[in-house]
Structure formats: structure tokens, C-alpha cells
Design an enzyme around this catalytic site. Structure first.
Site, PDB file in Angstrom:
ATOM      1  N   GLU A  58      -5.751  -5.330  10.257  1.00 37.76           N
ATOM      2  CA  GLU A  58      -4.828  -4.218  10.396  1.00 37.76           C
ATOM      3  C   GLU A  58      -5.058  -3.640  11.602  1.00 37.76           C
ATOM      4  O   GLU A  58      -6.001  -2.453  11.762  1.00 37.76           O
ATOM      5  CB  GLU A  58      -4.770  -3.358   9.360  1.00 37.76           C
ATOM      6  CG  GLU A  58      -4.462  -3.914   8.038  1.00 37.76           C
ATOM      7  CD  GLU A  58      -3.777  -2.753   7.043  1.00 37.76           C
ATOM      8  OE1 GLU A  58      -2.862  -3.124   6.740  1.00 37.76           O
ATOM      9  OE2 GLU A  58      -4.249  -1.609   6.837  1.00 37.76           O
TER      10      GLU A  58
ATOM     11  N   LYS B 156       0.281   4.170  -0.319  1.00 38.38           N
ATOM     12  CA  LYS B 156      -0.478   5.406   0.388  1.00 38.38           C
ATOM     13  C   LYS B 156      -0.169   6.535  -0.819  1.00 38.38           C
ATOM     14  O   LYS B 156      -0.091   6.483  -1.897  1.00 38.38           O
ATOM     15  CB  LYS B 156       0.054   5.663   1.545  1.00 38.38           C
ATOM     16  CG  LYS B 156       0.010   4.527   2.589  1.00 38.38           C
ATOM     17  CD  LYS B 156       0.207   4.849   3.966  1.00 38.38           C
ATOM     18  CE  LYS B 156       0.218   3.421   4.694  1.00 38.38           C
ATOM     19  NZ  LYS B 156      -0.036   3.647   6.105  1.00 38.38           N
TER      20      LYS B 156
ATOM     21  N   ASN C  82       0.863  -1.197  -0.050  1.00 41.96           N
ATOM     22  CA  ASN C  82       0.025  -0.195   0.068  1.00 41.96           C
ATOM     23  C   ASN C  82       0.775   1.197  -0.101  1.00 41.96           C
ATOM     24  O   ASN C  82       1.424   1.702   1.068  1.00 41.96           O
ATOM     25  CB  ASN C  82      -1.090   0.028   1.222  1.00 41.96           C
ATOM     26  CG  ASN C  82      -1.743   1.133   1.335  1.00 41.96           C
ATOM     27  OD1 ASN C  82      -1.928   1.820   0.424  1.00 41.96           O
ATOM     28  ND2 ASN C  82      -2.278   1.575   2.607  1.00 41.96           N
TER      29      ASN C  82
ATOM     30  N   GLY D 237       2.214   1.711  10.810  1.00 44.97           N
ATOM     31  CA  GLY D 237       2.903   3.062  10.684  1.00 44.97           C
ATOM     32  C   GLY D 237       3.740   3.474  11.849  1.00 44.97           C
ATOM     33  O   GLY D 237       4.340   4.279  11.896  1.00 44.97           O
TER      34      GLY D 237
ATOM     35  N   SER E  76       2.939  -2.736  10.309  1.00 42.39           N
ATOM     36  CA  SER E  76       4.645  -2.455  10.489  1.00 42.39           C
ATOM     37  C   SER E  76       4.961  -4.127  10.070  1.00 42.39           C
ATOM     38  O   SER E  76       6.018  -4.441  10.782  1.00 42.39           O
ATOM     39  CB  SER E  76       4.696  -2.394  12.063  1.00 42.39           C
ATOM     40  OG  SER E  76       4.472  -0.749  12.278  1.00 42.39           O
TER      41      SER E  76
ATOM     42  N   GLU F 213      -7.011   4.542   7.607  1.00 38.16           N
ATOM     43  CA  GLU F 213      -6.780   6.086   7.512  1.00 38.16           C
ATOM     44  C   GLU F 213      -7.919   6.518   6.793  1.00 38.16           C
ATOM     45  O   GLU F 213      -8.384   7.701   7.071  1.00 38.16           O
ATOM     46  CB  GLU F 213      -5.457   6.174   6.752  1.00 38.16           C
ATOM     47  CG  GLU F 213      -4.232   6.022   7.508  1.00 38.16           C
ATOM     48  CD  GLU F 213      -3.140   5.445   6.491  1.00 38.16           C
ATOM     49  OE1 GLU F 213      -2.818   5.463   5.253  1.00 38.16           O
ATOM     50  OE2 GLU F 213      -2.088   4.967   7.186  1.00 38.16           O
TER      51      GLU F 213
ATOM     52  N   HIS G 159      -9.635   1.228   4.525  1.00 39.21           N
ATOM     53  CA  HIS G 159      -8.315   1.303   5.265  1.00 39.21           C
ATOM     54  C   HIS G 159      -8.750   2.011   6.494  1.00 39.21           C
ATOM     55  O   HIS G 159      -9.374   3.214   6.321  1.00 39.21           O
ATOM     56  CB  HIS G 159      -7.150   1.753   4.411  1.00 39.21           C
ATOM     57  CG  HIS G 159      -5.789   1.633   4.918  1.00 39.21           C
ATOM     58  ND1 HIS G 159      -5.348   2.602   5.910  1.00 39.21           N
ATOM     59  CD2 HIS G 159      -4.924   0.987   4.771  1.00 39.21           C
ATOM     60  CE1 HIS G 159      -4.148   2.271   6.041  1.00 39.21           C
ATOM     61  NE2 HIS G 159      -4.046   1.380   5.632  1.00 39.21           N
TER      62      HIS G 159
END
Ligand code: PEP
Length: 249
Positions: A164, A11, A9, A170, A210, A94, A92
Site C-alpha cells: 500500500e 476503517k 478495510n 484515500g 485507491s 494509518e 496499516h
């Protein structure tokens, strides 16, 4: 046997030239079988990547649930289909956190993705406070049940779930392989409750948060983890190749 997936991904990273350079240099070094190497790239470079990639499967990072209309700045399933991308990340964390994406919206997007032969990678996962309050399974149950409400799965190969945990994305603080396996197994059991054991056994469930070249092997040794959804480490050519090799079975 479920074929593993290593999905990068990217991003909001990489220009067109950087993306093409990446694809051209990693493709000859990727395993030819045993793993699906996927890159989910920014929408503006998807067409160029699709044209250049022979081994890498290309995916988008989001999609509007409507087919067309007055939705400034959005990308429709028709456009993704026209661009010949194969996968699309939906839900996702985010997008959930910064753009208020709800389970209901994600459900509509999954239905629409199937209508246009796009393969959704549906992200679910708890935030730290929920894990600390022992609410992980409750959160996963709500997210999975709502996301798949009324969704028919014609071919289990065409849907992917990514567990996730938000606290691991991250942060450099991956879930342990035991934590990831427990959650992925729980998600598979939820899918079995909705679609039956046979279908659930065929759906690929990825771990994301991660993932790196050091922890991938142990994560992949878990029976219910079928690959990784990888942000940061997927941006580096050598790491992406190593991760794909580690997933190949
Ligand atoms: C992600 O973007 O889905 C992700 C898991 O990122 P990272 O690998 O950087 O934690």
C-alpha cells in the site's frame, strides 16, 4: 494457484446495523468461489458480523501484541480469537503514522497472531517523498525484513501482504498497474530470500491504494497481484460486489 482476496478495510465507518445490512444484501451476490471476500470491520461490530456472514470472511483492523493486561482501549489476540474472526490487518499506514506503530511492534503482532490462529494482512509501503527519492525498494526491504524477523511460516495460505503506497491511500491517485506489479514482485522476491521460492510463490500479495471498480481489472491482470485491500470503495455495496467479481479467478 493463489486464491485471490478482496479485503475491504472499513476503517472507522459503519454502525452495527449498517454493517449487517451491508452483509445481508451483498452476500447473495458474491461469487461462491474463485475469490475470498473479506471485510475488516471496527472491533465493536466484529462479533455480529461473524454471526451473520456465511460467505464473507471477517477480519479486524488491528490487534495489541499482548495477550492481556493494563492496555486501556486495546484489543488482544485472545479476544479476536474468541470472537472467531479470521483475519487481522497489521501495520496499516494509518496505524504507523497516527499511533507510532513500528516495524518491531508489527513483528511482535505477527508472531502473536499466528499463536492464536489469526491470519495477518501485513501492510507495507512507501510515502511519496520516498518514492520520489527512488527509495521504494529500500523501504519495502526494511519493512518486510523487520516485520518477518524470526517469524516461521507454517502455512503460506495464512499470511497475506498488502503493498500500500501511502501516497495512494484515500487520495484517488492509485499506483499504476506497472508500479504496483513492480513492488509486489519485489516483495515476493524478498519473501523468497527469507522463506524460499516455493513458500514465496504461495503467499498472497495484495495491492491497496485507491482501488476502485475501474482500475481493479488491470491491477488483477498483473502476475504478482493477488487481490486488493480496499478502503473507500469497499463501503459501497455495489462496488464491493463488483470488486469481488473482478478478483475472482
Ligand atoms: C486502505 O484503507 O488500506 C486503502 C487502501 O484505502 P483506499 O482504498 O480508500 O485508498
Amino acid at each position: 494457484m493463489r486464491k485471490p482476496i478482496l479485503a475491504g478495510n472499513w476503517k472507522m465507518n459503519k454502525t452495527r446495523d449498517e454493517a449487517i445490512h451491508f452483509a445481508l444484501s451483498v452476500e447473495p451476490k458474491l461469487p461462491k468461489e474463485g475469490v475470498e471476500a473479506v471485510i475488516c470491520a471496527p472491533a465493536i461490530i466484529l462479533r455480529d458480523l461473524v454471526k451473520r456472514c456465511e460467505v464473507i470472511h471477517v477480519g479486524a483492523q488491528n490487534m495489541n501484541e499482548n495477550v492481556s493486561g493494563a492496555y486501556t482501549g486495546e484489543i488482544s489476540p485472545v479476544m479476536l480469537k474468541d470472537t472467531k474472526v479470521e483475519y487481522v490487518i497489521l501495520g496499516h499506514s494509518e496505524r504507523r503514522a497516527y499511533y507510532n506503530e513500528t516495524d518491531e511492534k508489527i513483528n511482535q503482532k505477527i508472531v502473536r497472531a499466528f499463536e492464536y490462529d489469526l491470519k495477518p494482512i501485513v501492510c507495507v509501503g512507501e510515502v511519496l517523498a520516498e518514492r520520489e527519492a527512488n527509495k521504494t525498494n529500500d523501504v519495502l526491504k526494511t519493512q518486510v525484513t523487520n516485520a518477518f524477523k524470526g517469524v516461521e511460516i507454517a502455512n503460506p495460505d495464512n499470511i497475506v501482504i498488502a503493498y500500500e503506497p501511502v501516497w495512494a491511500i484515500g487520495t484517488g491517485k492509485s499506483a499504476t498497474s506497472a508500479q504496483a506489479e513492480e513492488a509486489c514482485k519485489y516483495i515476493r522476491d524478498l519473501l523468497a530470500g527469507i522463506y524460499g521460492e516455493d513458500v514465496a510463490q504461495k503467499i498472497r500479495i495484495l495491492y491497496g491504494g485507491s482501488v476502485n471498480t475501474k482500475n481493479i481489472a488491470e491491477l488483477m491482470s498483473m502476475p504478482n497481484i493477488d487481490g486488493g485491500l480496499v478502503g473507500g470503495a469497499s463501503l459501497k455495496e455495489d462496488d464491493y460486489i463488483t470488486l469481488c467479481n473482478a478478483c475472482a479467478k
